[in-house]
Design an enzyme around this catalytic site. Structure first.
Site, PDB file in Angstrom:
ATOM      1  N   SER A 110       5.762  -1.703  -2.454  1.00  0.00           N
ATOM      2  CA  SER A 110       5.600  -3.002  -3.130  1.00  0.00           C
ATOM      3  C   SER A 110       6.886  -3.820  -3.217  1.00  0.00           C
ATOM      4  O   SER A 110       6.823  -5.008  -3.532  1.00  0.00           O
ATOM      5  CB  SER A 110       5.048  -2.793  -4.535  1.00  0.00           C
ATOM      6  N   LYS A 170       7.021  -7.035  -1.393  1.00  0.00           N
ATOM      7  CA  LYS A 170       6.379  -8.240  -1.939  1.00  0.00           C
ATOM      8  C   LYS A 170       7.399  -9.298  -2.355  1.00  0.00           C
ATOM      9  O   LYS A 170       7.086 -10.486  -2.381  1.00  0.00           O
ATOM     10  CB  LYS A 170       5.474  -7.856  -3.126  1.00  0.00           C
ATOM     11  N   TYR A 176      -0.062  -6.387   5.849  1.00  0.00           N
ATOM     12  CA  TYR A 176       0.318  -5.884   4.523  1.00  0.00           C
ATOM     13  C   TYR A 176       0.705  -4.398   4.578  1.00  0.00           C
ATOM     14  O   TYR A 176       1.742  -3.986   4.048  1.00  0.00           O
ATOM     15  CB  TYR A 176      -0.830  -6.120   3.524  1.00  0.00           C
ATOM     16  N   TYR A 188       4.335  -4.157 -12.839  1.00  0.00           N
ATOM     17  CA  TYR A 188       2.906  -4.137 -13.199  1.00  0.00           C
ATOM     18  C   TYR A 188       2.740  -4.051 -14.717  1.00  0.00           C
ATOM     19  O   TYR A 188       3.399  -4.772 -15.447  1.00  0.00           O
ATOM     20  CB  TYR A 188       2.165  -2.985 -12.486  1.00  0.00           C
ATOM     21  N   VAL A 202       5.802   2.251  -4.773  1.00  0.00           N
ATOM     22  CA  VAL A 202       5.165   3.531  -5.080  1.00  0.00           C
ATOM     23  C   VAL A 202       5.809   4.710  -4.310  1.00  0.00           C
ATOM     24  O   VAL A 202       5.544   5.865  -4.619  1.00  0.00           O
ATOM     25  CB  VAL A 202       3.637   3.382  -4.842  1.00  0.00           C
TER      26      VAL A 202
HETATM   27  N1  GLN Z   1       1.204   0.050  -0.158  1.00  0.00           N
HETATM   28  C1  GLN Z   1       0.944   0.296  -1.534  1.00  0.00           C
HETATM   29  C2  GLN Z   1      -0.483  -0.079  -1.869  1.00  0.00           C
HETATM   30  O1  GLN Z   1      -0.933  -1.062  -1.391  1.00  0.00           O
HETATM   31  C3  GLN Z   1       1.910  -0.466  -2.375  1.00  0.00           C
HETATM   32  C4  GLN Z   1       1.706  -0.264  -3.853  1.00  0.00           C
HETATM   33  C5  GLN Z   1       2.960  -0.026  -4.632  1.00  0.00           C
HETATM   34  O2  GLN Z   1       4.042   0.169  -4.124  1.00  0.00           O
HETATM   35  N2  GLN Z   1       2.805   0.004  -5.924  1.00  0.00           N
HETATM   36  O3  GLN Z   1      -1.162   0.613  -2.571  1.00  0.00           O
END
Ligand code: GLN
Length: 307
Positions: A63, A66, A191, A243, A261
């Site tokens: 993430s 992003k 993505y 989040y 993550v």
């Molecule tokens: N690629 C992961 C997903 O789409 C990214 C989520 C994350 O890093 N929290 O679930």
């Protein structure tokens, strides 16, 4: 204060906690990460780099990507992006679908999965030249990190694509509200690949430092984004970057930051430096447990916090 000394001290101080937290398993290729790994790195606005721990270990951005796609999309479409995605914290997990229905397919913010799909869609629509959308994103990150060898980890990208049912549901749901212009499959492919770009902790800190330096990359001298845009991206990271744990991160660390993550977190000390940490064991909200602890120690020991 000697920054190298501080980073080495933090590396030693977190050692007893390494192994706490749970490595992400919902993406099978992430499940084999070594929970004992730890790295911390910083790049100052003078371009000086400091690293400690497993600095050469590569991990996928997840993430954290992003933030880079938000920068690219804002540069491409400007404030019109905000017609399609909000700027409020979601108070929900990164992959939550619930708000999307009653908010008519407009994701709460660009740093949750739903918002990131819309941002990636905006980039896909803008890429008509010789570079494909993923090449554009990869090129941006290579330039920021100063390493042309940075690449997509194909095994992780495949693993994400094979198990990304929730992201696929989200993409289709957003499309049903006409908030995706391109094919769902195309957007998902870009993505998953942007999330799978592999970096070292040192490269991550280097690639974020433009946000500490008013939008200018201090190493290359390139203006990456307008200063006011850098300020606003930092505001979104502070309020939405973790989040439903964004408030807790602001309380404990008090810096704009974005987690992924796979266990990375990039944080910005405006006017001073970018700091990145890596440790794959996650807390119950999906953010690096030891990484958050290390940044909390960093803020407490150096006084670097926006508050
Ligand atoms: N690629 C992961 C997903 O789409 C990214 C989520 C994350 O890093 N929290 O679930």
């Amino acid at each position: 204060m000697d920054l190298q000394h501080t980073l080495d001290d933090i590396r030693d101080a977190v050692r007893p906690y390494l192994g706490e937290g749970k490595v992400a398993r919902y993406i099978p290729a992430l499940a084999s990460a070594d929970p004992k790994k730890f790295a911390i790195a910083a790049v100052t606005v003078d371009g000086e780099q400091f690293v400690s721990g497993d600095a050469d270990h590569r991990f996928s951005l997840q993430s954290i990507s992003k933030v880079f796609t938000l920068t690219l999309a804002l540069n491409a479409v400007g404030a019109d992006l905000w017609k399609r995605v909000g700027r409020e914290p979601s108070g929900s997990p990164f992959n939550s679908l619930v708000q999307l229905e009653y908010e008519h397919g407009i994701p709460r913010n660009p740093l949750i999965n739903a918002g990131a799909l819309v941002v990636t869609d905006a980039i896909v629509s803008r890429c008509g030249g010789t570079l494909s959308p993923i090449e554009t994103i990869l090129g941006f990150i290579r330039d920021r990190a100063g390493n042309d060898a940075i690449a997509v980890d194909e095994e992780i990208a495949r693993s994400e694509a094979e198990t990304g049912f929730r992201n696929a549901a989200m993409g289709n749901f957003i499309k049903s509200f006409k908030n995706l212009d391109n094919d769902v499959a195309t957007v998902l492919d870009v993505y998953f690949r942007q999330c799978s770009i592999a970096v070292t902790c040192a490269e991550l800190s280097r690639s974020m430092v433009y946000l500490a330096n008013g939008g200018v990359d201090p190493v290359s001298g390139e203006r990456v984004v307008a200063a006011e845009r850098a300020r606003r991206i930092n505001a979104i990271m502070l309020t939405c970057g973790h989040y439903d744990a964004s408030g807790d991160f602001a309380y404990r660390v008090g810096l704009p930051g974005k987690s992924g993550v796979s266990g990375g977190i990039a944080a910005v000390v405006p006017g001073k430096m970018a700091v990145a940490v890596y440790s794959p064991g996650l807390n119950e909200r999906g953010n690096s447990l030891v990484g958050t602890l290390a940044l909390e120690m960093f803020a407490a020991r150096t006084g670097n916090s926006v508050f």
